[in-house]
Design an enzyme around this catalytic site. Structure first.
Site, PDB file in Angstrom:
ATOM      1  N   TRP A  75       0.898  -1.165   0.000  1.00 61.80           N
ATOM      2  CA  TRP A  75       0.000   0.000   0.000  1.00 61.80           C
ATOM      3  C   TRP A  75       0.925   1.200   0.000  1.00 61.80           C
ATOM      4  O   TRP A  75       1.603   1.467   0.994  1.00 61.80           O
ATOM      5  CB  TRP A  75      -0.878  -0.042   1.252  1.00 61.80           C
ATOM      6  CG  TRP A  75      -2.002   0.941   1.255  1.00 61.80           C
ATOM      7  CD1 TRP A  75      -3.245   0.763   0.718  1.00 61.80           C
ATOM      8  CD2 TRP A  75      -2.000   2.247   1.858  1.00 61.80           C
ATOM      9  NE1 TRP A  75      -4.010   1.879   0.947  1.00 61.80           N
ATOM     10  CE2 TRP A  75      -3.273   2.809   1.632  1.00 61.80           C
ATOM     11  CE3 TRP A  75      -1.060   2.995   2.546  1.00 61.80           C
ATOM     12  CZ2 TRP A  75      -3.637   4.070   2.084  1.00 61.80           C
ATOM     13  CZ3 TRP A  75      -1.409   4.270   2.996  1.00 61.80           C
ATOM     14  CH2 TRP A  75      -2.682   4.789   2.758  1.00 61.80           C
ATOM     15  N   ASN A 101       6.814  -4.353   5.961  1.00 62.04           N
ATOM     16  CA  ASN A 101       5.567  -3.680   6.314  1.00 62.04           C
ATOM     17  C   ASN A 101       5.920  -2.642   7.371  1.00 62.04           C
ATOM     18  O   ASN A 101       6.515  -2.981   8.382  1.00 62.04           O
ATOM     19  CB  ASN A 101       4.577  -4.725   6.870  1.00 62.04           C
ATOM     20  CG  ASN A 101       3.251  -4.110   7.278  1.00 62.04           C
ATOM     21  OD1 ASN A 101       2.992  -2.947   7.003  1.00 62.04           O
ATOM     22  ND2 ASN A 101       2.422  -4.908   7.927  1.00 62.04           N
ATOM     23  N   GLU A 478     -21.017   7.557  12.040  1.00 62.32           N
ATOM     24  CA  GLU A 478     -20.600   6.263  11.484  1.00 62.32           C
ATOM     25  C   GLU A 478     -21.383   5.959  10.195  1.00 62.32           C
ATOM     26  O   GLU A 478     -20.828   5.418   9.246  1.00 62.32           O
ATOM     27  CB  GLU A 478     -20.785   5.161  12.540  1.00 62.32           C
ATOM     28  CG  GLU A 478     -20.573   3.740  12.060  1.00 62.32           C
ATOM     29  CD  GLU A 478     -19.166   3.430  11.551  1.00 62.32           C
ATOM     30  OE1 GLU A 478     -18.290   4.308  11.585  1.00 62.32           O
ATOM     31  OE2 GLU A 478     -18.972   2.294  11.078  1.00 62.32           O
ATOM     32  N   LYS A 482     -19.588   5.132   6.627  1.00 66.06           N
ATOM     33  CA  LYS A 482     -19.833   3.902   5.855  1.00 66.06           C
ATOM     34  C   LYS A 482     -20.204   4.265   4.424  1.00 66.06           C
ATOM     35  O   LYS A 482     -19.708   3.671   3.475  1.00 66.06           O
ATOM     36  CB  LYS A 482     -20.994   3.078   6.451  1.00 66.06           C
ATOM     37  CG  LYS A 482     -20.695   2.290   7.686  1.00 66.06           C
ATOM     38  CD  LYS A 482     -19.839   1.065   7.481  1.00 66.06           C
ATOM     39  CE  LYS A 482     -18.393   1.334   7.599  1.00 66.06           C
ATOM     40  NZ  LYS A 482     -17.747   1.530   8.842  1.00 66.06           N
ATOM     41  N   GLU A 485     -17.071   5.806   2.413  1.00 68.80           N
ATOM     42  CA  GLU A 485     -15.899   4.976   2.140  1.00 68.80           C
ATOM     43  C   GLU A 485     -16.163   3.861   1.135  1.00 68.80           C
ATOM     44  O   GLU A 485     -15.264   3.457   0.427  1.00 68.80           O
ATOM     45  CB  GLU A 485     -15.283   4.418   3.426  1.00 68.80           C
ATOM     46  CG  GLU A 485     -16.124   3.418   4.148  1.00 68.80           C
ATOM     47  CD  GLU A 485     -15.471   2.926   5.437  1.00 68.80           C
ATOM     48  OE1 GLU A 485     -14.241   2.903   5.525  1.00 68.80           O
ATOM     49  OE2 GLU A 485     -16.222   2.559   6.352  1.00 68.80           O
ATOM     50  N   HIS A 501     -26.710  26.902  11.779  1.00 67.01           N
ATOM     51  CA  HIS A 501     -25.516  27.734  11.974  1.00 67.01           C
ATOM     52  C   HIS A 501     -24.593  27.699  10.770  1.00 67.01           C
ATOM     53  O   HIS A 501     -23.412  28.047  10.878  1.00 67.01           O
ATOM     54  CB  HIS A 501     -24.785  27.292  13.248  1.00 67.01           C
ATOM     55  CG  HIS A 501     -25.642  27.430  14.464  1.00 67.01           C
ATOM     56  ND1 HIS A 501     -25.943  28.642  15.017  1.00 67.01           N
ATOM     57  CD2 HIS A 501     -26.327  26.510  15.184  1.00 67.01           C
ATOM     58  CE1 HIS A 501     -26.757  28.460  16.053  1.00 67.01           C
ATOM     59  NE2 HIS A 501     -27.012  27.170  16.160  1.00 67.01           N
TER      60      HIS A 501
HETATM   61  C1  F6R Z   1     -13.921   2.273   8.581  1.00 63.91           C
HETATM   62  C2  F6R Z   1     -12.806   1.604   9.212  1.00 63.91           C
HETATM   63  C3  F6R Z   1     -11.728   2.450   9.790  1.00 63.91           C
HETATM   64  C4  F6R Z   1     -11.207   1.832  11.107  1.00 63.91           C
HETATM   65  C5  F6R Z   1      -9.983   2.615  11.598  1.00 63.91           C
HETATM   66  C6  F6R Z   1      -9.454   2.046  12.903  1.00 63.91           C
HETATM   67  O1  F6R Z   1     -14.855   1.352   8.126  1.00 63.91           O
HETATM   68  O2  F6R Z   1     -12.733   0.409   9.251  1.00 63.91           O
HETATM   69  O3  F6R Z   1     -12.147   3.770   9.992  1.00 63.91           O
HETATM   70  O4  F6R Z   1     -12.223   1.847  12.047  1.00 63.91           O
HETATM   71  O5  F6R Z   1      -8.970   2.558  10.632  1.00 63.91           O
HETATM   72  O6  F6R Z   1      -9.085   0.722  12.745  1.00 63.91           O
HETATM   73  P1  F6R Z   1      -8.872  -0.222  13.991  1.00 63.91           P
HETATM   74  O7  F6R Z   1     -10.223  -0.425  14.631  1.00 63.91           O
HETATM   75  O8  F6R Z   1      -8.319  -1.485  13.421  1.00 63.91           O
HETATM   76  O9  F6R Z   1      -7.932   0.491  14.915  1.00 63.91           O
END
Ligand code: F6R
Length: 605
Positions: A75, A101, A478, A482, A485, A501
């Site tokens: 990545w 990594n 949230e 969802k 993303e 506002h």
């Molecule tokens: C969104 C998502 C991310 C994770 C964030 C934290 O769907 O999955 O926003 O919630 O990257 O990841 P963790 O929970 O693995 O620390």
């Protein structure tokens, strides 16, 4: 985010590595590659894009024979996602190849030093310095050269390294990046996470920071940071392999949405005994706590935003929620009277780890709520509660979020009882509701068959608003994440009372507004906001209880939620919003399980 795998044994390594990389695809990547040792050489094959391309290029691994190898999904951080920047990277003399990594923070100065000494760089990556350092330090002892090179690195790294002079050996090193060894019979493995191992073995060794391991087909020897051999415990992987497969669903995300009632059941059931919440291993001195800080990233942070209301209401302790990426640099007012709650599905999120360490340094005790067993956060916290959600493969979290929130509810009730801020009747009432949450989540899944149709109506919108107040606002955060993303629609959440506002200026004829109305203390107020946006042409999709006739008559469309007390409702209310995002993304033809630019486990800052 970046996955690494490695193999040494008697099988051809390349097909094993390709299968392992496929299992790690969900972590998010943009290029991939393999290196296999054979006949005194290292053959490397790398491609931009999917593992399918690498399979094609290597004819499913048949073109690169050899029984020892390493593989990588990248990545991109340093340098674009190109074939050249993909890992593995080779030393100038061709003796070594490395997969990595993490991020090497001092790579610029190392690169300059190596350039001065005549080493040639092929890529723009930070990783390439590692392999040249190993070549520089090599004087016939592979392990010694790797230890010397690692000692020069600043940053986070999980490394897999092969060498032509040790054709059946793979060396791995870990520093602040996940790395797990798979213990086989006549063969051994390593990977970034257990999903790549379970097809081969259930026996795992979790490496600690600073440790190096030497894998050969018949042995694994681990060394501490000073090079002394150490004995490590072999742990049993309990995740079942089917849990990491789609099981008939089109996408992992849909499967994971659907299995939430079961996941939440698994989170709750072992923790209720004889009508009491029992949190084994959590012996926090709550009387010493004068504030709670919840920290996390992304959806986990939003789970904290929702849980805050419940903890504050039941325990009467001030709770703040802080983005880990901000908290780590905020010079926070945290001391030994602060309880830090850290939320993380993966347990490997770099910012969350850093924020936790910073707060612990200032005296706070950290309670981690984590899904992945043995992960960095789980190990570094003072207390750990696992969410027991099973592997979450889709990049967008669903059951990770709902199980985190469920543990926050368990903690809120447990702490309120311990502090004496809840009476026996209310405790029993809320505990009964808590136990019914899996059933209510199932009801939320069953009572909205119209969501695919709603998705057809709304999927073409350039933007969406999610509004709500109090706990509904936390769920809106949230819900909007969802949507954006996975469907790539610009979706934003607003506290409904804030519209006037400024934000209401953005409402145009036909603008979809998803209005959350499940918190009965503020529903009337949110309804006024619905009237205001409708007066300006908005198309309102309300999320509410079925018996709320007023909202049904006001809204253009409805999503229903079974009636649940507002303190515990968010975990149910989010479920249809996950489904909505899923179906909108499907209408838009998006790559739902692997959205562009995203990674599952964000192991770099
Ligand atoms: C969104 C998502 C991310 C994770 C964030 C934290 O769907 O999955 O926003 O919630 O990257 O990841 P963790 O929970 O693995 O620390």
């Amino acid at each position: 985010m970046c996955g690494i795998v490695g193999y040494t044994g008697t099988q051809n390594a390349a097909p094993v590595l390709l299968d392992g990389l496929t299992k790690l695809e969900y972590r998010g990547y943009d290029s991939c590659g393999l290196a296999v040792v054979h006949d005194g050489c290292i053959a490397i094959s790398k491609v931009t894009g999917r593992i399918a391309n690498l399979r094609e290029k290597t004819e499913d691994g048949r073109l690169i024979p050899g029984v020892t190898g390493i593989g990588h999904t990248r990545w991109a951080t340093h340098g674009a996602p190109t074939d050249v920047n993909a890992h593995p990277h080779a030393s100038n003399d061709g003796k070594f190849a490395v997969v990595h990594n993490g991020i090497i923070e001092n790579y610029m100065e190392l690169r300059e030093e190596l350039l001065r000494k005549g080493y040639r760089f092929e890529s723009e990556t930070d990783t390439e310095v590692i392999v040249h350092l190993i070549e520089m330090y090599y004087a016939g002892d592979f392990r010694r050269a790797v230890m010397k090179a690692s000692a020069r690195l600043v940053g986070s790294y999980a490394l897999g390294i092969v060498c032509t002079d040790a054709p059946d050996t793979v060396l791995v090193v870990r520093e602040a990046s996940p790395l797990i060894l798979g213990v086989g019979v006549g063969e051994n493995f390593f990977a970034s996470d257990v999903t790549a191992l379970v097809a081969h073995t259930r026996n795992a060794i979790y490496l600690e920071d600073g440790e190096l391991a030497e894998l050969t087909p018949d042995a694994i020897q681990v060394y501490d940071c000073s090079g002394h051999p150490i004995t490590k415990k072999i742990s049993r992987i309990t995740w079942d392999i089917q849990a990491a497969e789609k099981g008939g669903y089109d996408h992992f995300m849909l499967k994971e949405i659907m299995e939430q009632p079961r996941a939440v059941e698994a989170t709750i059931t072992p923790r209720i005994r004889n009508g009491e919440i029992v949190l084994d291993d959590v012996n926090i001195d709550l009387d010493n706590v004068n504030k709670i800080v919840i920290t996390a990233c992304g959806s986990a942070y939003y789970a904290g935003c929702a849980g805050k209301y419940t903890i504050e209401k039941l325990c009467r302790i001030p709770v703040t929620t802080e983005l880990a990426s901000e908290l780590r640099y905020a010079d926070p007012l945290i001391d030994e009277h602060t309880l830090l709650i850290v939320l993380s599905q993966s347990g490997e999120t770099a910012d969350t780890i850093a924020a936790m360490k910073e707060c612990q340094r200032r005296g706070a005790k950290a309670l981690a709520i984590v899904n992945v067993v043995g992960s960095t956060i789980a190990k570094a916290a003072d207390y750990t509660l696992y969410t027991w959600a099973g592997p979450e493969i889709a990049v967008a979290t669903t059951k990770g979020y709902t199980t985190q929130l469920t543990v926050l509810y368990l903690f809120a009730l447990y702490a309120a009882k311990a502090l004496g801020t809840i009476d026996a009747k209310e405790y029993k009432r809320l505990l009964t509701i808590l136990r019914s949450l899996p059933k209510q989540m199932q009801a939320a899944l069953d009572m909205n068959p119209a969501i695919p149709e709603l998705a057809k109506k709304y999927h073409g919108s350039p933007s969406m608003f999610f509004i709500g107040r109090n706990t509904d606002y936390a769920v809106a955060l949230e819900g909007a994440l969802k949507m954006k993303e996975i469907s790539y629609i610009h979706a934003e959440s607003y506290a409904a009372g804030e519209l006037k506002h400024g934000t209401i200026a953005l409402i145009y004829e036909g603008q979809p507004v998803i209005a959350l109305c499940c918190n009965d203390t503020v529903t009337e107020k949110t309804m006024s906001n619905i009237v205001e946006v409708k007066a300006r042409g908005a198309e309102v999709l309300a999320v509410a209880f079925k018996d709320n006739g007023k909202i049904v008559s006001l809204a253009d469309d409805m999503i229903f939620v079974p009636k649940v007390d507002r303190l515990l409702c968010p975990v149910v209310e989010i479920v249809p919003l996950q489904l909505l995002a899923y179906h909108v993304a499907k209408e838009n033809g998006c790559d739902i399980d692997k959205p562009k630019n995203l990674a599952k486990s964000v192991t770099v800052e």
